[in-house]
Motif scaffolding. Structure first.
Motif, PDB file in Angstrom:
ATOM      1  N   GLY A  40      -0.594  -9.050 -69.093  1.00  0.00           N
ATOM      2  CA  GLY A  40      -0.923  -8.963 -67.675  1.00  0.00           C
ATOM      3  C   GLY A  40       0.183  -8.273 -66.897  1.00  0.00           C
ATOM      4  N   VAL A  41       0.042  -8.317 -65.588  1.00  0.00           N
ATOM      5  CA  VAL A  41       0.984  -7.669 -64.675  1.00  0.00           C
ATOM      6  C   VAL A  41       2.001  -8.696 -64.209  1.00  0.00           C
ATOM      7  CG1 VAL A  41       1.206  -6.460 -62.474  1.00  0.00           C
ATOM      8  CG2 VAL A  41      -0.787  -6.066 -63.911  1.00  0.00           C
ATOM      9  N   VAL A  42       3.273  -8.316 -64.218  1.00  0.00           N
ATOM     10  CA  VAL A  42       4.337  -9.196 -63.736  1.00  0.00           C
ATOM     11  C   VAL A  42       4.261  -9.230 -62.223  1.00  0.00           C
ATOM     12  CG1 VAL A  42       6.812  -9.596 -63.641  1.00  0.00           C
ATOM     13  CG2 VAL A  42       5.794  -8.639 -65.697  1.00  0.00           C
ATOM     14  N   ILE A  43       4.069 -10.427 -61.668  1.00  0.00           N
ATOM     15  CA  ILE A  43       3.997 -10.591 -60.224  1.00  0.00           C
ATOM     16  C   ILE A  43       5.379 -10.851 -59.634  1.00  0.00           C
ATOM     17  CG2 ILE A  43       3.199 -12.146 -58.437  1.00  0.00           C
ATOM     18  CD1 ILE A  43       0.613 -12.289 -59.688  1.00  0.00           C
ATOM     19  N   GLN A  44       6.179 -11.635 -60.322  1.00  0.00           N
ATOM     20  CA  GLN A  44       7.502 -11.937 -59.798  1.00  0.00           C
ATOM     21  C   GLN A  44       8.459 -12.326 -60.910  1.00  0.00           C
ATOM     22  OE1 GLN A  44       7.965 -15.416 -57.394  1.00  0.00           O
ATOM     23  NE2 GLN A  44       6.759 -16.712 -58.739  1.00  0.00           N
ATOM     24  N   LEU A  45       9.734 -12.096 -60.651  1.00  0.00           N
ATOM     25  CA  LEU A  45      10.834 -12.642 -61.434  1.00  0.00           C
ATOM     26  C   LEU A  45      11.572 -13.571 -60.494  1.00  0.00           C
ATOM     27  CD1 LEU A  45      12.082  -9.406 -63.142  1.00  0.00           C
ATOM     28  CD2 LEU A  45      11.369 -11.437 -64.341  1.00  0.00           C
ATOM     29  N   ARG A  46      11.908 -14.761 -60.962  1.00  0.00           N
ATOM     30  CA  ARG A  46      12.512 -15.738 -60.070  1.00  0.00           C
ATOM     31  C   ARG A  46      13.656 -16.446 -60.778  1.00  0.00           C
ATOM     32  NH1 ARG A  46       8.680 -19.653 -57.037  1.00  0.00           N
ATOM     33  NH2 ARG A  46       9.962 -19.594 -55.209  1.00  0.00           N
ATOM     34  N   GLY A  47      14.711 -16.753 -60.040  1.00  0.00           N
ATOM     35  CA  GLY A  47      15.833 -17.508 -60.566  1.00  0.00           C
ATOM     36  C   GLY A  47      16.865 -16.628 -61.240  1.00  0.00           C
ATOM     37  N   THR A  48      17.927 -17.270 -61.702  1.00  0.00           N
ATOM     38  CA  THR A  48      18.997 -16.566 -62.398  1.00  0.00           C
ATOM     39  C   THR A  48      19.444 -17.384 -63.595  1.00  0.00           C
ATOM     40  OG1 THR A  48      20.676 -17.604 -61.010  1.00  0.00           O
ATOM     41  CG2 THR A  48      19.875 -15.434 -60.316  1.00  0.00           C
ATOM     42  N   GLY A  49      20.064 -16.713 -64.533  1.00  0.00           N
ATOM     43  CA  GLY A  49      20.640 -17.408 -65.683  1.00  0.00           C
ATOM     44  C   GLY A  49      19.583 -18.022 -66.569  1.00  0.00           C
ATOM     45  N   SER A  50      19.856 -19.246 -67.006  1.00  0.00           N
ATOM     46  CA  SER A  50      18.948 -19.892 -67.944  1.00  0.00           C
ATOM     47  C   SER A  50      17.699 -20.442 -67.271  1.00  0.00           C
ATOM     48  CB  SER A  50      19.665 -21.022 -68.673  1.00  0.00           C
ATOM     49  OG  SER A  50      20.025 -22.024 -67.750  1.00  0.00           O
ATOM     50  N   SER A  51      17.696 -20.538 -65.944  1.00  0.00           N
ATOM     51  CA  SER A  51      16.529 -21.068 -65.234  1.00  0.00           C
ATOM     52  C   SER A  51      15.622 -19.958 -64.722  1.00  0.00           C
ATOM     53  CB  SER A  51      16.979 -21.948 -64.068  1.00  0.00           C
ATOM     54  OG  SER A  51      17.694 -21.163 -63.138  1.00  0.00           O
ATOM     55  N   GLY A  62       5.287  -0.158 -63.889  1.00  0.00           N
ATOM     56  CA  GLY A  62       4.568   0.031 -62.638  1.00  0.00           C
ATOM     57  C   GLY A  62       5.491   0.425 -61.503  1.00  0.00           C
ATOM     58  N   LYS A  63       4.942   1.166 -60.557  1.00  0.00           N
ATOM     59  CA  LYS A  63       5.706   1.585 -59.384  1.00  0.00           C
ATOM     60  C   LYS A  63       5.219   0.774 -58.190  1.00  0.00           C
ATOM     61  CE  LYS A  63       6.706   5.541 -56.506  1.00  0.00           C
ATOM     62  NZ  LYS A  63       6.329   6.917 -56.164  1.00  0.00           N
ATOM     63  N   VAL A  64       6.000  -0.214 -57.788  1.00  0.00           N
ATOM     64  CA  VAL A  64       5.690  -1.036 -56.625  1.00  0.00           C
ATOM     65  C   VAL A  64       6.912  -1.053 -55.711  1.00  0.00           C
ATOM     66  CG1 VAL A  64       3.971  -2.494 -57.748  1.00  0.00           C
ATOM     67  CG2 VAL A  64       6.354  -3.141 -57.836  1.00  0.00           C
ATOM     68  N   ARG A  65       6.675  -1.423 -54.449  1.00  0.00           N
ATOM     69  CA  ARG A  65       7.749  -1.377 -53.471  1.00  0.00           C
ATOM     70  C   ARG A  65       8.281  -2.751 -53.110  1.00  0.00           C
ATOM     71  NH1 ARG A  65       5.330   2.549 -48.974  1.00  0.00           N
ATOM     72  NH2 ARG A  65       7.506   2.897 -48.404  1.00  0.00           N
ATOM     73  N   ARG A  66       7.829  -3.755 -53.804  1.00  0.00           N
ATOM     74  CA  ARG A  66       8.261  -5.116 -53.510  1.00  0.00           C
ATOM     75  C   ARG A  66       8.738  -5.795 -54.792  1.00  0.00           C
ATOM     76  NH1 ARG A  66       7.749  -4.758 -48.699  1.00  0.00           N
ATOM     77  NH2 ARG A  66       5.903  -4.457 -47.473  1.00  0.00           N
ATOM     78  N   ALA A  67       9.554  -6.830 -54.630  1.00  0.00           N
ATOM     79  CA  ALA A  67      10.036  -7.585 -55.780  1.00  0.00           C
ATOM     80  C   ALA A  67       9.027  -8.646 -56.191  1.00  0.00           C
ATOM     81  CB  ALA A  67      11.370  -8.244 -55.465  1.00  0.00           C
ATOM     82  N   ARG A  68       8.227  -9.104 -55.239  1.00  0.00           N
ATOM     83  CA  ARG A  68       7.198 -10.101 -55.524  1.00  0.00           C
ATOM     84  C   ARG A  68       5.886  -9.603 -54.945  1.00  0.00           C
ATOM     85  NH1 ARG A  68      10.878 -15.409 -54.365  1.00  0.00           N
ATOM     86  NH2 ARG A  68      12.172 -15.091 -56.199  1.00  0.00           N
ATOM     87  N   ILE A  69       4.953  -9.303 -55.804  1.00  0.00           N
ATOM     88  CA  ILE A  69       3.718  -8.656 -55.355  1.00  0.00           C
ATOM     89  C   ILE A  69       2.569  -9.665 -55.272  1.00  0.00           C
ATOM     90  CG2 ILE A  69       4.340  -6.312 -56.019  1.00  0.00           C
ATOM     91  CD1 ILE A  69       2.842  -6.690 -58.614  1.00  0.00           C
ATOM     92  N   PHE A  70       2.714 -10.636 -54.358  1.00  0.00           N
ATOM     93  CA  PHE A  70       1.683 -11.648 -54.188  1.00  0.00           C
ATOM     94  C   PHE A  70       0.424 -11.075 -53.556  1.00  0.00           C
ATOM     95  CE2 PHE A  70       5.492 -14.582 -53.879  1.00  0.00           C
ATOM     96  CZ  PHE A  70       5.403 -14.970 -55.195  1.00  0.00           C
ATOM     97  N   TYR A  71       0.531  -9.936 -52.859  1.00  0.00           N
ATOM     98  CA  TYR A  71      -0.646  -9.301 -52.278  1.00  0.00           C
ATOM     99  C   TYR A  71      -1.615  -8.837 -53.370  1.00  0.00           C
ATOM    100  CZ  TYR A  71       1.575  -4.862 -53.545  1.00  0.00           C
ATOM    101  OH  TYR A  71       2.160  -3.839 -54.235  1.00  0.00           O
TER     102      TYR A  71
END
Length: 117
Positions: A46-57, A91-100
């Protein structure tokens, strides 16, 4: 205290060599499922909508369409069941989280492919 947590994460959490991906990329995640004593490999594309957090979380959310129903799944980066991740399209998107992306259907739900070198 934060430096102690960071030290423990760096030393004891095993890191897998996963490819770099970001929001808008179409990826396939191969992960292991245990049913009783049997284990099998299943994939989720599928399409990655968001990456969240840092490190191991750190986690990432993938969305795919199953018929007319949208299905989202959240994977932790350090999940031991993940065997590999393949990048199918950048993909070419302009946002880090593409909830739209959740509200779009049909031709509007297409993401342009990025030409990255």
């Amino acid at each position: 205290m934060e430096s102690l947590v960071k030290f423990v994460q760096d030393e004891f959490v095993t890191r897998k060599d996963l490819p770099e991906f970001s929001a808008g990329d179409t990826i396939t995640v191969y992960y292991e499922i245990t049913e009783g004593q049997k284990t099998r490999t299943q994939f989720f594309r599928g399409v990655v909508i968001q990456l969240r957090g840092t490190g191991s979380s750190q986690t990432f959310t993938i969305r795919k369409m199953s018929g007319t129903v949208g299905v989202e799944r959240i994977f932790p980066i350090n999940l031991p069941a993940i065997q590999k991740i393949e990048i199918n399209k950048k993909g070419k998107v302009r946002r880090a989280r593409i909830f739209y992306f959740r509200e779009l259907t049909g031709k509007k739900a297409r993401i342009k492919e990025a030409i990255r070198r």
